[in-house]
Design an enzyme around this catalytic site. Structure first.
Site, PDB file in Angstrom:
ATOM      1  N   CYS A 159       0.833  -1.226  -0.016  1.00 35.64           N
ATOM      2  CA  CYS A 159       0.122  -0.055  -0.176  1.00 35.64           C
ATOM      3  C   CYS A 159       0.933   1.281   0.101  1.00 35.64           C
ATOM      4  O   CYS A 159       0.573   2.305  -0.629  1.00 35.64           O
ATOM      5  CB  CYS A 159      -0.843  -0.124   1.228  1.00 35.64           C
ATOM      6  SG  CYS A 159      -0.246   0.028   2.758  1.00 35.64           S
ATOM      7  N   HIS A 187      -1.513   1.721   7.412  1.00 36.39           N
ATOM      8  CA  HIS A 187      -2.002   1.409   6.184  1.00 36.39           C
ATOM      9  C   HIS A 187      -1.893   2.770   5.495  1.00 36.39           C
ATOM     10  O   HIS A 187      -2.281   3.939   5.860  1.00 36.39           O
ATOM     11  CB  HIS A 187      -3.307   1.143   6.085  1.00 36.39           C
ATOM     12  CG  HIS A 187      -4.048   0.752   4.853  1.00 36.39           C
ATOM     13  ND1 HIS A 187      -3.560  -0.245   3.933  1.00 36.39           N
ATOM     14  CD2 HIS A 187      -4.957   1.373   4.200  1.00 36.39           C
ATOM     15  CE1 HIS A 187      -4.127   0.042   2.663  1.00 36.39           C
ATOM     16  NE2 HIS A 187      -5.211   1.067   2.735  1.00 36.39           N
TER      17      HIS A 187
END
Length: 942
Positions: free
Chosen positions: A330, A881
């Site tokens: 990510c 994230h």
């Protein structure tokens, strides 16, 4: 029986230890140095729990921030010295994902582990020696591999490839672990061994996203070269008649590679804008861009499943494709989406840039990075909304930037820095860099010297990245002794701005009363971030109304045991992690002079001397700590103390009274406890036993009321029952295991011992209140303010002829068209890494930096910027994230790019505390022309 500080080691056992702590430290150091001096691919390293290794370092006095390298002793709060405890057996079970299958050779680790935080790596010989001394396990071996093309680095492959093998005969699935450096031949061997097949009769396909990409037939190619990813599927085909055989080839033979033709991309868009053949493979420019073989070219073309005609639908817009997460990628997806939505780069890579690819630059990647990025940008802008799997691009990163290889989470800003620098070197128009001698200002005006420095920089560095992304700042150093002033003008690619730190830290600690006078209570206190354990203890003293005859003993709890006591009062609070569990025990002030009892709890089962024989027995709850009064030395005294400390947990009023405790010295059992009186946390603690205590006992019988207690080690893995004739000979610490039977569960409410709060609960980043925010301008001013250099960054003063701790002042001189602003949310110290979730209030429109630009000709260009992209980081370290916000170039609308998911988002939603890297574009205005002024937009003007 004599009990040691560890609570389970006898004096005669201590004399039988294989080595002293100092000898252990010396031996391990020598073995480590020997291994590091002989690094080679294939060497074995072993993964060890960082918690166990830290306790071992404390024991031997290792090079750890929490220990003294000269001694294995540390300071108690009362000033007395206490020897660090010898750790128990090595326990790696907290690292392993498949805990019930630890006998397997393919132990899989939990995916969220961080080196240095959760585990450490030690050479094979070190592991053998530690296991010989301490036993335990399980053993988790990992191999050393050589990573990178240009800059080769040795890394330990902590996470080998995990591949899902689908058998086409019955669609059954099996999972294998194998090194990404393993050859296709080794893959065939492993699959054949599992399925008991002959290699000549099977075919294995790259089955990424359940689609046949390529047949794996080049036996001496590695899995990494085929761009196989973590957790992806491969397809095993076995012809029913056994007549078909795969056409294996070895690349080293020089024969033509036997690759099965796939359905090619029918797009006419090719590498660097070159023409295309009818089958979709590029020719012309593309065939000469990169010096490589057809294998890499075919894999690049087949990668991602890119097919323009099959993915584009009527009304689709370019730039709205997501990027698949290939295993903690990510960070890469977020950075790429920000770059591909940068208008100058988008326009550049959609044109023919082949003439600018620099394959000879020794600082570049032979143009391969630029080509890979250009191809990925084209796919993202022509695939509609179909997500792209950037396998080929990730493979390039692994080759040229080994620091981003593997499947750990990385920093999107660090990747951005690498990409911008790598793209610049690959596209540098300067083929032969001239040597330019650096000159001093010699009193010349700043404008003249800055222009000369920029022209010198452009003579060696000239690319699209320099054109649009690089600016210039002025650096001023002043010697504090002779006042010598040194001025330099240096280029920058981005601004890394510090966040003004809040000076306090919120911590939640559970406080337990060692005398059982009150229920456990969590307290939340604010302490200085740069404080020490003493500051935390003092804050808790005030919060819980500590009495003058009491003191607090701080401890860290891990897996229902006390991992360590925080008795070094001047250790920094940064040693305590936000997701840790810290408790404090209210004890008498002289508790170091008393016998301390540490109580851990075992789940209910019938009491027996072999309490760990049942596999489902587990520790639970928070450990308790109490002290025996002076003179207490029998098993009955231990029973009394434990009854007292558990008294607040009684479920109902009973015949017991805490005021009435008697002992039967002959059988060693407590005969009465009553809690009719109210619990009061302000009662004085641990008065010495006297005649009054002895006559106040009532209504308790030995057989019905005594606990099943066992002496145990700190892991709770070995134990011996505390018999009635047990006598404590000296004032020592005891580790006692309390076996909770159904009787205890019915009598006491153990829920008060469970669900310890973490020190600080880090949630996903959310919008902060106005009072909690800082402005982007305050971050910029902190970056530009004058400050002394650090002790490790001493400046050599040419006038003093010595290194001096000079003061440094930065000023913005020339701003680029694309301004990248990095918010330094991650702080790193010797002790710990931390993330700041401060909300930064940044402008979306009209970011005016005019007053910060010191060039006198600043009026020639606009210094007003508009935001167009954001790289976000949510959560804390290790488990965070990344995502991105970007404004679509063709329309005035924002979108959220969360890996493969793309969704529209309103402008009001993009300002969050997750913002990590900001991307601004200059607002174009008509330049204020001056007679004789420069007109070149890339000239060294401001």
């Amino acid at each position: 029986m004599t009990i040691s500080n560890s609570g389970f080691l006898m004096d005669n056992e201590a004399s039988c230890l294989p080595c002293t702590p100092e000898e252990e430290k010396r031996i391990i150091k020598e073995l480590t140095e020997a291994a590091e001096s002989n690094l080679k691919e294939g060497n074995l390293y072993y993964v060890i729990s960082a918690r166990w290794f830290m306790s071992w370092q404390n024991y031997v006095g290792g090079d750890n921030c929490s220990i003294n390298d000269q001694s294995t002793s540390f300071q108690h709060s009362n000033g007395l010295l206490k020897t660090a405890e010898r750790p128990g057996i090595i326990d790696n079970y907290d690292l392993v994902k498949n805990k019930n299958d630890t006998e397997s050779n393919d132990l899989e680790l939990s995916r969220t582990l961080e080196e240095g935080c959760d585990y450490v790596l030690v050479p094979q010989e070190v592991w053998k020696k530690l296991v010989d001394w301490y036993k335990g396990g399980p053993a988790i071996p990992r191999r050393l591999i050589l990573q990178g093309d240009l800059n080769k680095n040795f890394i330990v492959e902590v996470y080998p490839l995990c591949l899902k093998v689908i058998d086409s005969r019955d669609n059954t699935l099996s999972v294998i672990q194998i090194s990404k450096k393993a050859s296709i031949h080794e893959l065939y061997d492993k699959v054949c061994a599992i399925h008991k097949l002959e290699q000549e009769k099977i075919t294995i396909w790259d089955y990424f996203n359940k689609r046949k990409y390529s047949r794996l037939t080049v036996l001496d190619r590695t899995l990494e070269e085929y761009n196989l990813q973590m957790d992806q599927e491969i397809l095993l085909e076995v012809p029913f008649d056994g007549s078909q055989t795969p056409a294996f080839r070895k690349e080293s033979t020089g024969n033509e590679l036997a690759l099965v033709p796939m359905q090619p991309s029918r797009s006419s868009v090719t590498i660097a804008g070159g023409p295309a053949l009818s089958n979709g493979y590029s020719a012309g420019h593309s065939s000469n861009l990169i010096q490589g073989n057809s294998f890499n070219s075919v894999l690049t073309d087949l990668d991602d499943g890119y097919d323009l005609l099959s993915t584009m639908t009527k009304g689709d817009k370019g730039g709205l494709a997501g990027l698949q997460n290939l295993g903690n990628t990510c960070f890469m997806n977020s950075a790429i989406q920000c770059l591909v939505h940068t208008r100058p780069l988008h326009e550049y890579f959609l044109q023919d840039y082949s003439e600018e690819i620099n394959k000879q630059n020794p600082l570049g990647m032979h143009g391969e990075l630029a080509v890979a990025f250009g191809e990925l940008l084209r796919k993202l802008w022509s695939s509609g909304r179909t997500p792209i799997a950037p396998r080929a691009f990730k493979g390039k990163l692994a080759r040229f930037a080994p620091q981003f290889s593997g499947y750990n989470q990385h920093d999107s800003q660090e990747l951005l820095a690498f990409l911008l620098d790598g793209l610049h070197e690959d596209l540098n128009r300067v083929k032969q860099k001239p040597y330019i001698e650096a000159k001093d200002a010699d009193g010349r005006p700043d404008e003249e010297f800055a222009s000369e420095c920029w022209q010198n920089h452009k003579a060696r560095n000239d690319s699209i990245i320099v054109d649009v992304c690089q600016g210039q700042y002025k650096s001023t150093l002043v010697c504090p002794y002779c006042r010598k002033v040194s001025v330099t003008f240096d280029p920058f690619m981005y601004l890394s701005l510090p966040l003004p730190l809040s000076v306090t830290r919120t911590m939640t600690i559970s406080v337990f009363c060692g005398d059982g006078s009150a229920l456990p209570m969590p307290y939340t206190v604010s302490v200085l971030k740069r404080g020490c354990f003493k500051d935390l203890s003092q804050a808790l003293n005030t919060a819980c109304c500590l009495k003058s005859d009491e003191s607090l003993l701080l401890a860290e709890v891990y897996e229902h045991r006390i991992f360590r006591y925080l008795e070094k009062l001047f250790e920094p609070l940064s040693m305590i992690k936000d997701d840790g569990h810290i408790v404090a025990y209210r004890l008498p002030k002289n508790h170091d002079e008393l016998t301390r009892i540490e109580i851990i709890h075992l789940g209910n089962a019938k009491g027996t001397s072999d309490i760990l024989s049942s596999g489902d027995r587990k520790l639970f709850g928070a450990p308790l700590v109490t002290c025996l009064p002076e003179g207490a030395q029998t098993a009955a005294d231990i029973q009394i103390a434990i009854h007292k400390v558990l008294a607040p947990l009684l479920r109902r009023r009973s015949n017991f009274s805490i005021n009435h405790v008697n002992t039967n010295k002959e059988n060693g059992c407590a005969t009465g406890v009553n809690v009719d009186r109210p619990v009061n946390s302000c009662n004085s603690q641990f008065e010495s036993r006297n005649h009054k205590d002895k006559i106040e006992l009532e209504q308790m019988t030995c057989g019905e009321s005594s606990f099943h207690l066992f002496l145990t080690d700190e892991k709770g893995l070995s134990s011996s029952p505390i018999e009635n004739d047990f006598i404590i000979k000296f004032d020592q610490s005891l580790k006692v295991l309390l076996d909770w039977t159904d009787k205890e569960k019915e009598l006491y409410d153990a829920s008060y011992l469970e669900d310890l709060p973490v020190v600080y609960k880090v949630g996903l980043a959310v919008k902060k209140t106005r009072q909690e925010s800082v402005s982007l301008f305050s971050c910029l001013e902190a970056f530009l303010k004058e400050e002394p250099l650090g002790p490790d960054d001493m400046w050599y003063c040419p006038r003093c002829k010595e290194h001096r701790q000079a003061t440094k002042k930065l000023d913005l001189w020339k701003l680029p068209d694309i301004l990248v602003v990095h918010l330094k949310r991650f702080s790193y110290s010797r002790y710990i890494k931390n993330k700041l979730d401060t909300f930064v209030n940044f402008p979306i429109h009209n970011l005016d930096l005019s007053k910060y630009v010191k060039c006198k000709d600043a009026g020639l260009q606009s210094h007003v910027y508009e935001l167009y992209a954001i790289s976000n980081h949510y959560g804390g370290l290790g488990g965070g994230h990344y995502s991105a916000y970007a404004k679509l170039i063709e329309e005035d609308r924002w979108y959220h790019f969360d890996d493969s998911h793309v969704s529209p988002v309103s402008e009001d939603e993009i300002k969050t505390a997750a913002a990590y890297v900001l991307f601004y574009q200059r607002v174009k205005v008509e330049p204020k022309t001056q007679p004789g002024g420069p007109s070149d937009p890339h000239s060294p003007t401001c």
